[in-house]
Write a protein that holds these residues in place. Structure first.
Motif, PDB file in Angstrom:
ATOM      1  N   PRO A 172      49.560 -73.164   0.472  1.00 50.29           N
ATOM      2  CA  PRO A 172      49.691 -73.581   1.599  1.00 50.29           C
ATOM      3  C   PRO A 172      51.353 -73.938   2.813  1.00 50.29           C
ATOM      4  O   PRO A 172      51.999 -74.147   3.418  1.00 50.29           O
ATOM      5  N   THR A 199      38.565 -67.801  11.705  1.00 47.31           N
ATOM      6  CA  THR A 199      39.491 -68.856  10.465  1.00 47.31           C
ATOM      7  C   THR A 199      39.125 -69.022   9.039  1.00 47.31           C
ATOM      8  O   THR A 199      38.074 -67.495   8.088  1.00 47.31           O
ATOM      9  N   LEU A 238      51.943 -79.395   5.669  1.00 54.19           N
ATOM     10  CA  LEU A 238      52.520 -78.101   5.274  1.00 54.19           C
ATOM     11  C   LEU A 238      54.200 -78.228   5.528  1.00 54.19           C
ATOM     12  O   LEU A 238      55.016 -77.374   5.392  1.00 54.19           O
ATOM     13  N   ALA A 243      53.883 -71.645   4.721  1.00 54.24           N
ATOM     14  CA  ALA A 243      54.347 -72.201   6.200  1.00 54.24           C
ATOM     15  C   ALA A 243      55.324 -72.064   6.172  1.00 54.24           C
ATOM     16  O   ALA A 243      56.744 -71.469   7.065  1.00 54.24           O
ATOM     17  N   TRP A 263      42.626 -72.289   8.729  1.00 57.18           N
ATOM     18  CA  TRP A 263      43.907 -71.454   8.584  1.00 57.18           C
ATOM     19  C   TRP A 263      43.086 -71.214  10.325  1.00 57.18           C
ATOM     20  O   TRP A 263      41.523 -70.469  10.008  1.00 57.18           O
ATOM     21  N   ALA A 308      48.185 -73.552  12.054  1.00 58.30           N
ATOM     22  CA  ALA A 308      47.957 -74.464  11.826  1.00 58.30           C
ATOM     23  C   ALA A 308      47.050 -74.929  11.995  1.00 58.30           C
ATOM     24  O   ALA A 308      46.376 -75.910  12.176  1.00 58.30           O
ATOM     25  N   ASN A 309      47.169 -74.961  13.479  1.00 58.71           N
ATOM     26  CA  ASN A 309      45.777 -76.281  14.191  1.00 58.71           C
ATOM     27  C   ASN A 309      45.197 -75.524  15.122  1.00 58.71           C
ATOM     28  O   ASN A 309      45.504 -74.292  15.310  1.00 58.71           O
ATOM     29  N   TRP A 356      45.074 -82.900   8.364  1.00 52.77           N
ATOM     30  CA  TRP A 356      45.005 -80.637   7.923  1.00 52.77           C
ATOM     31  C   TRP A 356      43.578 -80.802   7.626  1.00 52.77           C
ATOM     32  O   TRP A 356      43.854 -81.407   6.585  1.00 52.77           O
ATOM     33  N   LEU A 366      53.661 -78.005  12.831  1.00 50.19           N
ATOM     34  CA  LEU A 366      52.588 -78.068  11.729  1.00 50.19           C
ATOM     35  C   LEU A 366      52.089 -79.203  11.062  1.00 50.19           C
ATOM     36  O   LEU A 366      52.595 -80.231  11.013  1.00 50.19           O
TER      37      LEU A 366
END
Length: 301
Positions: A183, A171, A250, A187, A109, A147-148, A105, A246
């Motif tokens: 974070p 973003t 996270l 989540a 966001w 998150a992706n 990651w 996720l």
């Protein structure tokens, strides 16, 4: 439907529709052997009456033809059944890449806001469901976060629905909801991780039971192995369907999803290796071998 006994105890068993069993036994040549169908259905706790009625509906809908009667019949698929059998291969590959640490990651966001008028309610609801399907979570009415990086897919869907002019994408690396900005805490607040983990735990328990049985009873019949494959596919779908995938950064550690998916791939590999490869092999094996095993075995491309 009886409780699964593969684990030596009681595990939650997903409901398996009768038509899914029929679809699962479609072979590479597009046919289903009725004798095999009735054997597998029996092991799944289904009656012959249930299967006969299901076959009758599938034929009436124009999805299959039937040659012969009873256990001597042969069904032939007239439509593509693959969509009902296996999960989206790209989605599953991404899960395994994340589990292996190949998709770290970057701290970003991805937010989506839209205000589709009531007159376009169907498009609004469809866009919302698509966002949730892609793993986004609702922050408040009309505002979602993922998150992706799924913006390209979301925009394409909004354009297809004719509501692209109502969609705002942005973003940020600085997301705060109330007093929460860490974070992992965000989540946990946004996604039902406890429930998602519970489904993965059920998948892991079932799969461990399957692996133990495959080791202790190497002479399982073809019907028993097919039944196990159908149940494994159902458990895998039940666990994966609500998973937003996720990034590991996270998630709680250790994360039950990674463990369950690893066990599922190992079990599927055992089933694949002990199944003959030919026109009599159900498409189910080829589809799951592609979806579950390619990344798990090969690593990053």
């Amino acid at each position: 439907m009886t409780d699964s006994t593969h684990t030596g105890g009681r595990t939650e068993r997903p409901e398996i529709p009768t038509r899914l069993v029929v679809h699962s036994l479609v072979r590479k040549d597009g046919t289903v052997d009725a004798d095999q169908l009735y054997d597998v259905a029996y092991l799944l706790g289904m009656s012959e009456t249930q299967i006969r009625l299901c076959v009758k509906r599938l034929v009436a809908e124009g999805r299959f033809t039937q040659e012969g009667r009873g256990r001597r019949a042969t069904l032939r698929a007239l439509t593509d059944v693959t969509g009902s059998l296996a999960p989206d291969a790209a989605y599953v590959r991404h899960a395994y890449r994340q589990d292996a640490g190949h998709s770290p990651w970057d701290g970003t966001w991805h937010l989506f806001a839209f205000a589709v008028p009531e007159s376009r309610r169907t498009a609004r609801d469809t866009l919302r469901e698509h966002l949730l399907h892609l793993g986004a979570a609702s922050i408040q009415n009309g505002l979602y976060v993922a998150a992706n990086p799924v913006a390209e897919v979301v925009e394409a869907h909004a354009r297809h629905l004719g509501v692209i002019d109502t969609l705002t994408c942005l973003t940020t690396a600085d997301l705060r909801i109330g007093d929460t900005d860490e974070p992992r805490a965000l989540a946990a607040a946004l996604w039902p991780l406890t429930e998602i983990a519970r489904k993965h735990d059920h998948l892991a328990a079932f799969t461990e039971g399957c692996l133990a049985r495959l080791t202790e009873e190497p002479a399982l019949s073809g019907a028993e192995r097919l039944t196990m494959a159908v149940e494994l596919a159902a458990h895998f779908t039940t666990a994966m369907k609500p998973d937003p995938l996720l990034p590991p950064e996270l998630l709680p550690r250790p994360w039950s999803g990674a463990r369950a998916r690893s066990l599922a791939a190992t079990c599927w590999n055992h089933l694949r290796q002990t199944s003959p490869d030919g026109t009599d092999t159900p498409l189910l094996f080829a589809l799951y071998s592609d979806a579950l095993l390619s990344t798990h075995e090969k690593g990053p491309s």
